[in-house]
Motif scaffolding. Structure first.
Motif, short mmCIF file in Angstrom:
data_model
loop_
_atom_site.label_atom_id
_atom_site.label_comp_id
_atom_site.label_asym_id
_atom_site.label_seq_id
_atom_site.Cartn_x
_atom_site.Cartn_y
_atom_site.Cartn_z
N VAL A 37 8.41 12.27 -15.58
CA VAL A 37 9.35 12.98 -16.12
C VAL A 37 10.77 12.54 -15.53
O VAL A 37 11.81 12.91 -16.30
CB VAL A 37 9.19 14.63 -16.38
CG1 VAL A 37 10.37 15.28 -17.00
CG2 VAL A 37 7.73 14.87 -16.90
N THR A 38 10.70 12.28 -14.26
CA THR A 38 11.93 11.88 -13.70
C THR A 38 12.45 10.41 -13.88
O THR A 38 13.60 10.09 -13.64
CB THR A 38 12.02 12.10 -12.04
OG1 THR A 38 10.71 11.36 -11.67
CG2 THR A 38 11.95 13.54 -11.69
N LEU A 80 11.38 21.69 -16.77
CA LEU A 80 10.72 21.41 -18.12
C LEU A 80 9.46 21.64 -18.22
O LEU A 80 8.78 21.70 -19.07
CB LEU A 80 11.29 20.01 -18.43
CG LEU A 80 12.71 19.60 -18.98
CD1 LEU A 80 13.09 18.21 -18.92
CD2 LEU A 80 12.86 20.28 -20.34
N LEU A 81 8.64 20.95 -17.07
CA LEU A 81 7.22 21.14 -17.13
C LEU A 81 6.68 22.52 -17.13
O LEU A 81 5.93 22.96 -17.69
CB LEU A 81 6.82 20.49 -15.83
CG LEU A 81 6.68 18.94 -15.79
CD1 LEU A 81 6.62 18.38 -14.42
CD2 LEU A 81 5.88 18.45 -16.83
N ASP A 82 7.53 23.38 -16.70
CA ASP A 82 7.33 25.03 -16.74
C ASP A 82 7.57 25.62 -18.16
O ASP A 82 6.64 25.93 -18.53
CB ASP A 82 8.25 25.62 -15.59
CG ASP A 82 7.66 25.67 -14.23
OD1 ASP A 82 6.44 25.27 -13.83
OD2 ASP A 82 8.66 25.78 -13.27
N ARG A 83 8.49 24.97 -18.69
CA ARG A 83 9.03 25.40 -20.01
C ARG A 83 7.77 24.97 -20.88
O ARG A 83 7.36 25.72 -21.92
CB ARG A 83 10.23 24.61 -20.34
CG ARG A 83 10.43 25.10 -21.91
CD ARG A 83 12.16 24.44 -22.26
NE ARG A 83 12.37 24.10 -23.41
CZ ARG A 83 13.30 23.66 -23.89
NH1 ARG A 83 14.39 22.87 -23.13
NH2 ARG A 83 13.61 23.44 -25.27
N VAL A 84 7.04 23.69 -20.72
CA VAL A 84 5.88 23.24 -21.71
C VAL A 84 4.58 23.77 -21.27
O VAL A 84 3.78 23.44 -21.76
CB VAL A 84 5.82 21.83 -21.93
CG1 VAL A 84 7.10 21.44 -22.63
CG2 VAL A 84 5.72 21.02 -20.76
N LEU A 109 12.05 15.14 -23.48
CA LEU A 109 13.35 16.29 -23.38
C LEU A 109 13.90 16.09 -22.28
O LEU A 109 15.52 16.38 -22.14
CB LEU A 109 12.84 17.77 -23.31
CG LEU A 109 12.01 18.23 -24.60
CD1 LEU A 109 11.45 19.61 -24.28
CD2 LEU A 109 13.31 18.45 -25.67
N ALA A 110 13.69 15.45 -21.05
CA ALA A 110 14.45 15.11 -19.78
C ALA A 110 15.40 14.47 -20.26
O ALA A 110 16.57 14.29 -19.34
CB ALA A 110 13.58 14.41 -18.75
N MET A 111 15.59 13.57 -21.14
CA MET A 111 16.73 12.67 -21.57
C MET A 111 17.80 13.27 -22.38
O MET A 111 18.78 12.74 -22.78
CB MET A 111 16.15 11.54 -22.38
CG MET A 111 15.11 10.74 -21.71
SD MET A 111 15.55 10.12 -20.06
CE MET A 111 16.65 8.81 -20.32
#
Lengths: 222, 260
Positions: B116-117, B138-142, B169-171
């Motif tokens: 993700v980074t 973001l990982l928490d969100r999903v 989503l990270a982008m």
């Protein structure tokens, strides 16, 4: 029984072999990786250059390449690699150059076969987040490719270790040149051969075992 | 008078309403004409679900939008800009278009967090700390925050696909493309992925979703696009499409999948 060894610098000769192996190993790894990148690049000119290089260089005997480095590049074209007056350094460097150029062709093909083991989806996902061609290659494809070809690259490295003996053809004072000198001066032919054979096994066997272990450790789980 | 000018000003400040525009797009795979005169416009914030039988060209359509597949003719533009050729420009544009694949395609040699980074640090040039903070959020969100330090192969399919969504989503993409995101999943893992997608749709993300999940199409789509044999056969709201399909091809398709 080993009296005849006196006066010969065995360790010194094998140290030159190790230096030739390590420097040519690094050189061929860098050049071979660049060639592999060229062979998978989207630019047709680069692809053809990589293909031509590999097919020309790997089909020429190493002796011819080493002798050409010395007689052709150095003596005719004056390429001295920064050691015009120091003969020993000059021929050592030319040998490293020749060995790197030759071995790079084999490294390239090993790395390219590794690239082919990386699922195409990996590169697609990397492109989809906006990485450029070189970023895709260096961050996603090559790290996975290298992990899958530690075995084949080990073969190339072992072959390279033994191929350094060809440097004797242009007078680099490595193990094979000393062996030739000893055979000419001493009567212990079988023993001398056995000693040098043993010396190379001491160098290559641990290389194979250690890299075999490394290959298993770094393998990518899918 | 003044009312008119206010509306006009509002229109000027808001970027064009149409985010993705495909016009007259054609593509062949050898003799197979996989995309035939495709015209499709996707508005900002719209969720478009593309359905249709296998081999109808819907995945190919999805992949042409960020030029993972090139087209033979026609034009595709995103946010008013036509797709550039392969190179730096295209890479920049792809960073704005999130993509989620059927086979997840997480980077196998990197941990979930690194997956993700990577784009944030290499493409957006974010610093490592900020990228990690955002990645963890973001990982928490999903719902896979606890798996951040594992490798993809250690995760279930549903978890991997949610990581893939977080990676996209990270982008901060303008639009998200989903190419059959649940087709490779075990049945019990489909819902966890669909729920994340539904949440995204509610949050106003522009989405193009190629799927066989009719339930998702009904509940989350603003518009259903039905494709068959490389053509867009029908476009309608989900209520209209599922209750009253106009074309025979769509009626036939729906009769085969909805009668279980």
């Amino acid at each position: 029984m080993f009296d005849f060894l006196e006066g010969y610098d065995l360790l010194g000769a094998f140290w030159v072999t190790v230096q030739l192996t390590v420097l040519s190993g690094i050189g061929s790894l860098v050049l071979g990786t660049v060639l592999a990148a060229m062979r998978v690049s989207p630019v047709p000119l680069m692809r053809s250059f990589g293909t031509v290089y590999v097919n020309v260089v790997r089909n020429i005997p190493l002796t011819v390449i080493i002798v050409f480095s010395s007689l052709g590049l150095a003596d005719v074209f004056g390429m001295t690699l920064g050691a015009a007056d120091d003969f020993e350094a000059k021929y050592f460097r030319l040998a490293v150059f020749g060995l790197s150029a030759y071995t790079a062709a084999f490294v390239c093909e090993a790395v390219r076969s590794g690239i082919n083991t990386v699922p195409v989806g990996q590169a697609e996902a990397a492109r989809a987040i906006g990485l450029s061609f070189t970023q895709v290659l260096s961050n996603v494809v090559l790290p996975q490719a290298f992990r899958s070809v530690v075995g084949p690259l080990t073969n190339v490295l072992i072959a390279l270790t033994k191929n350094t003996t060809v440097a004797a053809a242009i007078g680099v004072a490595e193990a094979a040149l000393l062996m030739k000198e000893m055979i000419e001066n001493e009567a212990q032919l079988v023993l001398i051969s056995a000693i040098f054979a043993f010396g190379f096994v001491v160098l290559t066997l641990p290389t194979g075992l250690i890299l075999g272990w490394v290959g298993k450790r770094v393998a990518v789980k899918r | 008078m003044s009312g008119v000018s206010v509306t006009k000003d509002a229109e000027d400040t808001v970027p064009t309403a149409d985010l993705v525009v495909l016009s007259n797009v054609n593509k062949h795979f050898g003799a197979l004409h996989v995309l035939q005169d495709i015209d499709l416009t996707i508005a900002r914030g719209e969720v478009v679900v593309v359905i249709g039988p296998s081999g109808s060209g819907k995945s190919t359509l999805c992949r042409t939008i960020n030029r993972l597949e090139t087209v033979d003719s026609g034009s595709i533009s995103i946010d008013g800009k036509p797709l550039p050729h392969e190179g730096k420009e295209l890479a920049r544009l792809r960073a704005d278009v999130g993509m989620v694949f059927q086979s997840f395609n997480l980077f196998a040699h990197k941990t979930v967090l690194e997956n993700v980074t990577l784009g944030q640090t290499k493409v957006r040039k974010a610093d490592k700390k900020a990228a990690e903070t955002k990645a963890r959020a973001l990982l928490d969100r999903v719902g896979v925050g606890a798996q951040a330090d594992k490798y993809p192969a250690q995760l279930s399919g549903g978890q991997q696909q949610r990581v893939a969504i977080a990676r996209a989503l990270a982008m901060d993409p303008k639009v998200m493309l989903f190419d059959e995101p649940t087709s490779a999943l075990d049945p019990e893992m489909i819902n966890e992925v669909l729920e994340v997608m539904q949440q995204l749709a509610r949050d106003g993300m522009t989405m193009v979703v190629v799927t066989h999940e009719m339930g998702f199409a009904r509940s989350a789509a603003n518009r259903v696009v039905f494709m068959a044999d490389g053509k867009i056969v029908e476009e309608a709201s989900p209520e209209e499409f599922f209750s009253n399909p106009r074309s025979d091809r769509a009626k036939d398709f729906l009769s085969k999948i909805l009668h279980h």
